[in-house]
Design an enzyme around this catalytic site. Sequence first.
Site, short mmCIF file in Angstrom:
data_model
loop_
_atom_site.label_atom_id
_atom_site.label_comp_id
_atom_site.label_asym_id
_atom_site.label_seq_id
_atom_site.Cartn_x
_atom_site.Cartn_y
_atom_site.Cartn_z
N THR A 169 5.57 27.32 83.22
CA THR A 169 5.49 27.40 84.68
C THR A 169 4.74 26.16 85.13
OG1 THR A 169 3.30 28.44 84.83
CG2 THR A 169 5.18 29.91 84.44
N ASP A 170 4.65 25.95 86.43
CA ASP A 170 3.93 24.77 86.93
C ASP A 170 2.46 24.83 86.53
OD1 ASP A 170 6.23 23.79 87.99
OD2 ASP A 170 5.89 24.65 89.99
N CYS A 171 1.90 26.03 86.51
CA CYS A 171 0.48 26.16 86.17
C CYS A 171 0.25 26.38 84.68
CB CYS A 171 -0.16 27.27 86.99
SG CYS A 171 0.84 28.76 87.12
N TYR A 172 1.27 26.87 83.97
CA TYR A 172 1.16 27.11 82.51
C TYR A 172 2.36 26.44 81.83
CZ TYR A 172 -2.38 30.64 83.58
OH TYR A 172 -3.50 31.28 84.00
N PRO A 173 2.33 25.10 81.67
CA PRO A 173 3.55 24.39 81.23
C PRO A 173 3.91 24.57 79.76
CG PRO A 173 1.73 22.85 81.66
CD PRO A 173 1.25 24.19 82.07
#
Lengths: 397, 145
Positions: free
Chosen positions: A136-140
């Site tokens: 994800t954008d926060c957990y790449p």
Amino acid sequence: MARSIAEINDRIRRGKAVVVTAAEMKPIVAGKGAAAAARDVDVVTTGTFSPMCSSALLINLGHSTPRMKIRKAWLNGVPAHAGLAAVDLLLGATELHEEDPDNRVYPGAFRYGGGHVIEDLVRGRDVELRALGYGTDCYPRRELRTLVGLSDLNTASLLDPRNCCQNYNVAVNMGSRTIYTYMGVLRPGPGNANYCSAGGLSPLLNDPFYRTIGIGTRVFVGGAAGFVVGPGTQHSPCEPRTGKGVPTGGAGTLSLTADLRRMSPEFVRGVSVTGYGVSLALGIGIPIPILDEELAASTGVGEEEILAPVIDYSRDYPGNRAEPMCHVTYAQLRSGWIEVGGKRVRTAPLSSLSGAARVAAALRRMILEGSFELTNPVEKLPGAESGIEPRPLRIRL
Amino acid sequence: MILTFPGSLVDKPVVSRAIRLFGIEFNILRASVTPSEEGRILAIVSSGGEEGIEASLDYFRQAGVGVVLPVRNLVWNEDKCISCGACTGHCPSGALALDGGTAEVVFTAGKCIACELCIPACGYGAVESVEGLLDRTGGSRWPGR
């Protein structure tokens, strides 16, 4: 005569408390009566050491760089549930290794699973963590493979939805072939009878109406101090009871939590149950404050007064119509032989009596040295008056 | 006997040194080095006298080699036993029995008839067949290592 838990803790602090194990309490009560025993004894320690399937480990891994929201995870090849926050994982004690052939080659050996991962961690061994995410954008981050040991984890708590059953079945096989059950290998005939309770040492059999064991009670779990979270799943306090209040079936259960990092491998063992699966054997102990004569009497209950139901595991148990064939006492079970339907049948325990005695002795030591204070429950467990009875599942499709 | 060599000893001539030092005769039935770089040898020590054999076992243990002496085809791993007693309901000869006083499981090797009924009854790997031990890898039962 009556005393409070605060008074008992004060006596412990002053080195004046008399603490005995439940095994030591039986002859005291039999010898001088409950009233005198209540005057002389402050605390009775109980213990049990046996497989407790409904156990799980909750861990927090700490964040990697870059961060990752884990979607799937394995610890030593055993899947852990990742449907929690980004790096929180829940590992069930009965979870099988990803490649376990289960019962495809019958009876399966079930060599390694969640219970064994938990034991390996307690032994200080590193386990292999594999994890996948979708990014994800926060957990790449999408993939992870590393070793983790107990000291690397931010949190490692056992969260056990159901431990410490008050009483338990005696399993026999009335069928015509050997069966492999969670109650062990059962030969036809019946060829043997397996039972699984610490009997007279068992925590809830010494406080049958849950007067002192309640939500928030400090307990011994695997060598560490933990707590009662609440009634365990399938808590069934309205089971029939004997005149002394001892239930003659499963009855009460406890949900517990404790810090795995403080546990000892002496009391935490992975179990491989042939033909059934894996589990975790845990040593659990609970101190019972002797507040009055009634508690002295209940901790004095002898094994000849505790009844266990004999259940057929070939047809009745799997068919969910578990009417007991008969009841036998723990004194009979311990003698090595019981009678079922006119036949003499050899008995064997699945719950370690010597392990239970070691738990009760370790808890006694911790109390006397001041590292384990007794607690007032925050709230009572549902009792015999609650009307609570687990219902069978009604299949609606 | 079954000798287990940790990875650090696999490339050391431990056995030949024992043969030279204690004059034992050593017949290897099976030997393997597992993927975790651990070595196992199943062997019969056929001569060397009781003293020589005892001294060689001490030598192996001091060198860091795991020594297991099977009874017929069985290995009794006492450290794994939690003394539940599940095996005692299956043992026909009384070799595995609960001590009436301590409630601990006691294994009397002389009574064992090697029927192996105890192996599926034990959930902790305390009784194991020789084949099971030779196939086992690592201290943990994790099959991945």
